[in-house]
Design an enzyme around this catalytic site. Structure first.
Site, short mmCIF file in Angstrom:
data_model
loop_
_atom_site.label_atom_id
_atom_site.label_comp_id
_atom_site.label_asym_id
_atom_site.label_seq_id
_atom_site.Cartn_x
_atom_site.Cartn_y
_atom_site.Cartn_z
N HIS A 43 -27.45 -1.13 -8.88
CA HIS A 43 -26.48 -0.41 -9.70
C HIS A 43 -27.04 0.92 -10.20
O HIS A 43 -28.18 0.99 -10.62
CB HIS A 43 -26.12 -1.23 -10.94
CG HIS A 43 -25.18 -2.35 -10.70
ND1 HIS A 43 -25.58 -3.53 -10.10
CD2 HIS A 43 -23.87 -2.48 -10.97
CE1 HIS A 43 -24.53 -4.34 -10.02
NE2 HIS A 43 -23.48 -3.72 -10.54
N ASN A 75 -35.86 -3.07 -7.94
CA ASN A 75 -34.58 -3.44 -8.55
C ASN A 75 -34.72 -4.65 -9.46
O ASN A 75 -34.17 -4.69 -10.55
CB ASN A 75 -33.52 -3.69 -7.48
CG ASN A 75 -32.15 -3.99 -8.06
OD1 ASN A 75 -31.70 -3.33 -8.97
ND2 ASN A 75 -31.51 -5.02 -7.54
#
Length: 189
Positions: A43, A75
């Protein structure tokens, strides 16, 4: 991002990753591009700050808000830690403007899938406090990193602008912008 929006969150993470139908098919990333790629769907605007609205939460999973990120160590490691730290700063300070994106340094990037999704070499995150008129900026290589090394990736906004070709905080008075963008903050911010 504001303290009030973080506190008002009642919508759970949806994990509803999907293509952004508002984009023309030639410019759209598809779920199949990530299949067996070895990259996480990372994201840019994190789902954890979108709990204030069902629509915001859902839209945070559009692939137009996603970029290929190394999973373990990035991530699911240092990037997650940085996102959590930014939420803590929002709670402490009341409101921050957060600017996040991919950066491409070096030769042509690796691509994924039929859509040719470019894999960023780096990601940046800038947190700007409009009350204190100060900012902290990070530029992290898209590789496995140790979360304890987060301070090593603090940089100036000027460096991120040079890297990306983008102009941040241009709405500020020019002398204030120059001062904020050239400074390198330290942790704890």
């Amino acid at each position: 991002v504001s303290r009030q929006k973080l506190a008002s969150g009642r919508f759970s993470r949806s994990n509803d990753f999907r293509a952004d139908a508002d984009l023309p098919s030639a410019q759209r990333t598809e779920l199949s591009d990530y299949k067996h790629s070895g990259y996480d769907r990372g994201h840019m605007a994190p789902a954890a700050v979108m709990k204030w609205s069902y629509q915001a939460m859902s839209e945070s999973f559009l692939l137009s808000n996603i970029a290929p990120q190394v999973g373990p160590g990035f991530n699911r490691g240092i990037w997650r830690v940085l996102e959590k730290r930014v939420r803590q700063w929002v709670n402490q300070r009341g409101e921050l403007y957060v600017i996040t994106g991919p950066a491409y340094i070096g030769d042509s990037p690796k691509t994924l899938g039929k859509s040719g999704v470019a894999v960023p070499s780096h990601f940046y995150k800038i947190a700007f406090d409009p009350v204190r008129v100060e900012a902290i900026a990070f530029l992290l290589p898209n590789t496995p990193l140790s979360s304890r090394d987060l301070p090593l990736y603090i940089t100036s906004i000027d460096k991120i602008e040079q890297t990306t070709g983008l102009d941040f905080l241009k709405e500020l008075n020019e002398s204030v912008e120059d001062l904020v963008e050239s400074s390198v903050q330290i942790l704890p911010w």
